[in-house]
Design an enzyme around this catalytic site. Structure first.
Site, PDB file in Angstrom:
ATOM      1  N   SER A   1       1.168  -1.312  -0.013  1.00  0.00           N
ATOM      2  CA  SER A   1      -0.142   0.056  -0.005  1.00  0.00           C
ATOM      3  C   SER A   1       0.913   1.009  -0.062  1.00  0.00           C
ATOM      4  CB  SER A   1      -0.887  -0.095   1.337  1.00  0.00           C
ATOM      5  OG  SER A   1      -1.409   1.301   1.299  1.00  0.00           O
TER       6      SER A   1
ATOM      7  N   TYR B   1      -1.614  -0.576  10.700  1.00  0.00           N
ATOM      8  CA  TYR B   1      -1.575  -0.854   9.074  1.00  0.00           C
ATOM      9  C   TYR B   1      -0.190  -0.543   8.615  1.00  0.00           C
ATOM     10  CZ  TYR B   1      -3.804  -1.036   4.446  1.00  0.00           C
ATOM     11  OH  TYR B   1      -4.148  -1.323   3.002  1.00  0.00           O
TER      12      TYR B   1
HETATM   13  P1  NAD Z   1     -11.443  -6.261   0.848  1.00  0.00           P
HETATM   14  O1  NAD Z   1     -11.648  -6.236   2.316  1.00  0.00           O
HETATM   15  O2  NAD Z   1     -12.288  -6.174  -0.359  1.00  0.00           O
HETATM   16  O3  NAD Z   1     -10.808  -7.915   0.705  1.00  0.00           O
HETATM   17  C1  NAD Z   1     -10.069  -8.573   1.542  1.00  0.00           C
HETATM   18  C2  NAD Z   1     -10.077  -9.980   1.203  1.00  0.00           C
HETATM   19  O4  NAD Z   1      -9.143 -10.720   2.121  1.00  0.00           O
HETATM   20  C3  NAD Z   1     -11.156 -10.546   1.243  1.00  0.00           C
HETATM   21  O5  NAD Z   1     -11.263 -11.723   0.402  1.00  0.00           O
HETATM   22  C4  NAD Z   1     -11.126 -11.269   2.782  1.00  0.00           C
HETATM   23  O6  NAD Z   1     -12.091 -12.587   2.748  1.00  0.00           O
HETATM   24  C5  NAD Z   1      -9.870 -11.843   2.641  1.00  0.00           C
HETATM   25  N1  NAD Z   1      -9.360 -11.933   4.310  1.00  0.00           N
HETATM   26  C6  NAD Z   1      -9.642 -11.003   5.368  1.00  0.00           C
HETATM   27  N2  NAD Z   1      -8.963 -11.567   6.257  1.00  0.00           N
HETATM   28  C7  NAD Z   1      -8.526 -12.687   6.119  1.00  0.00           C
HETATM   29  C8  NAD Z   1      -8.084 -13.923   6.743  1.00  0.00           C
HETATM   30  N3  NAD Z   1      -7.943 -13.997   8.034  1.00  0.00           N
HETATM   31  N4  NAD Z   1      -7.900 -15.132   6.091  1.00  0.00           N
HETATM   32  C9  NAD Z   1      -7.973 -15.163   4.592  1.00  0.00           C
HETATM   33  N5  NAD Z   1      -8.701 -14.326   3.926  1.00  0.00           N
HETATM   34  C10 NAD Z   1      -8.920 -13.033   4.546  1.00  0.00           C
HETATM   35  O7  NAD Z   1      -9.863  -5.585   0.563  1.00  0.00           O
HETATM   36  P2  NAD Z   1      -9.133  -4.744  -0.306  1.00  0.00           P
HETATM   37  O8  NAD Z   1      -9.365  -3.557  -0.440  1.00  0.00           O
HETATM   38  O9  NAD Z   1      -9.359  -5.521  -1.833  1.00  0.00           O
HETATM   39  O10 NAD Z   1      -7.695  -5.247  -0.183  1.00  0.00           O
HETATM   40  C11 NAD Z   1      -6.870  -5.997  -0.604  1.00  0.00           C
HETATM   41  C12 NAD Z   1      -5.391  -5.501  -0.289  1.00  0.00           C
HETATM   42  O11 NAD Z   1      -5.072  -4.449  -0.978  1.00  0.00           O
HETATM   43  C13 NAD Z   1      -5.217  -5.733   1.036  1.00  0.00           C
HETATM   44  O12 NAD Z   1      -3.994  -6.114   1.393  1.00  0.00           O
HETATM   45  C14 NAD Z   1      -5.049  -4.086   1.309  1.00  0.00           C
HETATM   46  O13 NAD Z   1      -4.332  -3.710   2.381  1.00  0.00           O
HETATM   47  C15 NAD Z   1      -4.498  -3.818   0.240  1.00  0.00           C
HETATM   48  N6  NAD Z   1      -4.880  -2.166  -0.212  1.00  0.00           N
HETATM   49  C16 NAD Z   1      -6.042  -1.739  -0.597  1.00  0.00           C
HETATM   50  C17 NAD Z   1      -6.359  -0.359  -0.636  1.00  0.00           C
HETATM   51  C18 NAD Z   1      -7.602   0.198  -1.060  1.00  0.00           C
HETATM   52  O14 NAD Z   1      -7.770   1.272  -1.254  1.00  0.00           O
HETATM   53  N7  NAD Z   1      -8.733  -0.689  -1.217  1.00  0.00           N
HETATM   54  C19 NAD Z   1      -5.168   0.373  -0.985  1.00  0.00           C
HETATM   55  C20 NAD Z   1      -4.011   0.037  -0.592  1.00  0.00           C
HETATM   56  C21 NAD Z   1      -3.772  -1.360  -0.181  1.00  0.00           C
END
Ligand code: NAD
Length: 260
Positions: A142, A155
């Site tokens: 991120s 985070y």
């Molecule tokens: P999201 O909440 O839509 O999806 C998260 C996924 O992780 C889901 O499939 C959930 O079931 C799974 N998950 C969570 N805890 C778990 C566990 N204990 N065991 C197995 N699976 C688990 O999130 P997202 O926004 O798509 O984020 C995906 C990645 O991208 C993350 O690492 C997040 O930190 C990173 N990220 C997201 C953003 C953003 O703006 N959305 C920005 C920077 C980084």
């Protein structure tokens, strides 16, 4: 272009991970899905992939907080397909709180899912990749892995850690045809971000649209969300021959945020 490759995408039942899984499946990979959904939802997801791409994904139910479950997942994949070619460590969770009130349980879970799980999947995937001298490891970090932010001590710590892990693994594997890189998304509209919009809306008594604009306006110069599909295309790029000497980078796709 990924025909014959086996790709595990953790946290691929939602958001960015789901988009990455679609992109890899579209490119011909045999995908392995993972996430916290029940059997019915998992089966529906697999049905959809099979109809769209002709290959049925394997869904592995694994809570990434538990390294014993991660070992079972990696063993299952080995048993089913021989080995993993592409590992996308995408699952991540968010918790926002002032440091003095930060719940130790939330800290522990975040460290486990956002950082330790990647350590475990990587250490278990690398031996088979080494044997075949090919592999792609993509870690979803991120921009919070590149800079600090009030309320995000946990985070930010995990995402900085993930980038550190990425760099060291990349260097260790640099003589091989296995690469390890990180992607640093800015705001992408997923359930993880919607929760932060909801919290802002409630805190400041705003409607959803105003809160959304306020959140993006806080730091994303483009004023737009990055899309999950754009992140997925970058993950795919790391798997192409053109990217074989891209090693240990933390590649931001953030609408200009880290250029500031
Ligand atoms: P999201 O909440 O839509 O999806 C998260 C996924 O992780 C889901 O499939 C959930 O079931 C799974 N998950 C969570 N805890 C778990 C566990 N204990 N065991 C197995 N699976 C688990 O999130 P997202 O926004 O798509 O984020 C995906 C990645 O991208 C993350 O690492 C997040 O930190 C990173 N990220 C997201 C953003 C953003 O703006 N959305 C920005 C920077 C980084």
């Amino acid at each position: 272009e990924l025909k014959g490759r086996v790709a595990l995408i953790t946290g691929s039942t939602s958001g960015i991970g789901l988009a990455v899984a679609h992109r890899m499946a579209k490119a011909g990979a045999q995908v392995v899905l993972n996430g916290l959904v029940n059997d019915i939802e998992a089966a529906a997801l697999c049905d959809g992939f099979e109809q769209q791409y002709g290959l049925r994904p394997l869904f592995v139910s694994c809570d990434l907080r538990d390294h014993m479950q991660i070992e079972c997942m990696m063993t299952d994949i080995g048993r089913q397909y021989g080995a993993l070619d592409i590992l996308v460590n995408n699952a991540g969770i968010q918790h926002v709180s002032p440091i003095a009130d930060f719940s130790p349980n939330a800290w522990h879970d975040m460290l486990a899912v956002n950082l330790s799980a990647s350590f475990h999947t990587i250490r278990m995937a690398v031996p088979a990749m080494r044997k075949r001298n090919w592999g792609r490891i993509v870690n979803m970090a991120s921009i919070s892995g590149l800079r600090g932010r009030s309320g995000k001590a946990g985070y930010n710590a995990t995402k900085h850690g993930l980038i550190g892990l990425t760099k060291s693994v990349a260097i260790e594997l640099a003589p091989t045809m296995i690469t390890c890189n990180a992607i640093c998304p800015g705001w992408v509209h997923t359930p993880l971000v919607q929760k932060q919009i909801d919290a802002l809306a409630e805190r400041e008594a705003l409607d959803n649209d105003t809160a959304t604009r306020r959140l993006i306006g806080l730091r994303q110069p483009s004023g737009r969300f990055v899309t999950a599909e754009q992140i997925a295309d970058l993950a795919l790029f790391f798997c192409t021959p053109a990217a074989s000497e891209v090693r240990g980078v933390a590649w931001a796709m953030d609408g200009g945020t880290t250029a500031q």
